[in-house]
Design a protein around this motif. Structure first.
Motif, PDB file in Angstrom:
ATOM      1  N   ALA A 185       0.859  -1.183   0.000  1.00  0.00           N
ATOM      2  CA  ALA A 185       0.000   0.000   0.000  1.00  0.00           C
ATOM      3  C   ALA A 185       0.893   1.231   0.000  1.00  0.00           C
ATOM      4  CB  ALA A 185      -0.912   0.003   1.216  1.00  0.00           C
ATOM      5  N   GLY A 186       0.468   2.289  -0.692  1.00  0.00           N
ATOM      6  CA  GLY A 186       1.278   3.498  -0.690  1.00  0.00           C
ATOM      7  C   GLY A 186       0.845   4.469  -1.765  1.00  0.00           C
ATOM      8  N   PHE A 187       1.725   5.415  -2.075  1.00  0.00           N
ATOM      9  CA  PHE A 187       1.435   6.387  -3.120  1.00  0.00           C
ATOM     10  C   PHE A 187       2.704   6.750  -3.852  1.00  0.00           C
ATOM     11  CE2 PHE A 187       2.184   8.801   0.780  1.00  0.00           C
ATOM     12  CZ  PHE A 187       3.117   9.748   0.369  1.00  0.00           C
ATOM     13  N   ASP A 188       2.542   7.212  -5.097  1.00  0.00           N
ATOM     14  CA  ASP A 188       3.656   7.605  -5.945  1.00  0.00           C
ATOM     15  C   ASP A 188       3.850   9.110  -5.891  1.00  0.00           C
ATOM     16  OD1 ASP A 188       4.726   5.275  -6.914  1.00  0.00           O
ATOM     17  OD2 ASP A 188       3.381   5.175  -8.641  1.00  0.00           O
ATOM     18  N   ILE A 189       5.100   9.522  -6.063  1.00  0.00           N
ATOM     19  CA  ILE A 189       5.435  10.938  -6.106  1.00  0.00           C
ATOM     20  C   ILE A 189       5.706  11.378  -7.537  1.00  0.00           C
ATOM     21  CG2 ILE A 189       7.079  12.693  -5.333  1.00  0.00           C
ATOM     22  CD1 ILE A 189       7.600  10.915  -2.875  1.00  0.00           C
ATOM     23  N   ALA A 190       6.621  10.675  -8.210  1.00  0.00           N
ATOM     24  CA  ALA A 190       7.024  11.061  -9.565  1.00  0.00           C
ATOM     25  C   ALA A 190       5.840  11.022 -10.533  1.00  0.00           C
ATOM     26  CB  ALA A 190       8.147  10.157 -10.059  1.00  0.00           C
TER      27      ALA A 190
END
Length: 245
Positions: A226-231
């Protein structure tokens, strides 16, 4: 006790619910009952090698078979030298030769599931990186027969993740459903990518985190991510995959 209950609810909401939902949908999906019934032919994703003379590197991923397919995918690497007449496909599986080469079509279906391109590098950059990719493949520490474990690793995704970390110029991470990608080779608990842009901490692939420009922020538990992307802004949902740009 209240804190523990709240932590369990958070865990259930983030990890268990998506996994159970995916499993429920997968159960009713029409799919081959065994590898003998599956379609392993080319999905037509890549052009004919002779029609595309430039060098190229591809990372592929496809949903795997059986009930594993509800939460997991299988990844492999494809390279093509400049003006080569064919592609080379590399992957690690639990049977056959240690690192399999060209066992299937470069863009072949996996258990009848069409592959998707995780990343592609072409032209002069691919020509420069192919030797590095081949060196990373040769250096994979779990290439001997029997050096494969379905969960938590080392497995097929551990192999491809090793190459991506060893050649950060490929600028990619495997999708969240690539179970085993977070198992660090040689029993390492902590690793920083060669270019210093991502760091990884893990308890032998069972629980951990990754953070950095490519990974964004990821929390791993039991192979689920689980998480999120920055780029490339987006969110990573356990068992389901990545949603975003």
């Amino acid at each position: 006790m209240k804190i523990l209950r709240r932590l369990f609810l958070v865990f259930a909401f983030i990890y268990l619910l998506p996994a159970l939902a995916s499993a429920g949908l997968w159960y009713f999906k029409e799919r081959p009952q065994s590898w003998r019934d599956a379609d392993w032919s080319s999905a037509g994703v890549l052009p004919e090698a002779s029609a595309s003379p430039e060098a190229a590197i591809y990372i592929f991923s496809a949903t795997t078979g059986g009930m594993k397919g509800a939460v997991a995918s299988h990844a492999w690497i494809v390279t093509k030298e400049e003006r080569a007449s064919g592609y080379n496909r590399y992957e690690k599986v639990g049977w056959g030769r240690p690192i399999r080469r060209n066992a299937y079509a470069a863009d072949g279906r996996w258990y009848s599931n069409a592959p998707r391109i995780v990343t592609a590098v072409k032209g002069e950059e691919a020509k420069r990186l192919i030797p590095k990719v081949e060196q990373a493949i040769a250096a994979y520490p779990y290439s001997s027969p029997g050096a494969y474990r379905l969960w938590p690793g080392p497995n097929s995704n551990t192999f491809v993740a090793h190459v991506l970390r060893s050649v950060p110029e490929l600028d990619a991470v495997l999708p969240p459903d690539a179970v085993g990608r977070d198992y660090l080779p040689e029993g390492k608990l902590f690793q920083i990518d060669v270019d210093g842009r991502d760091l990884h901490a893990t308890l032998y692939g069972v629980a951990g985190l990754s953070a950095g420009w490519r990974s964004g922020l990821e929390l791993h538990f039991m192979g689920l991510v689980a998480g999120f992307d920055i780029a490339r802004p987006g969110i990573k949902i356990p068992a389901i995959g990545r949603l975003g740009i």
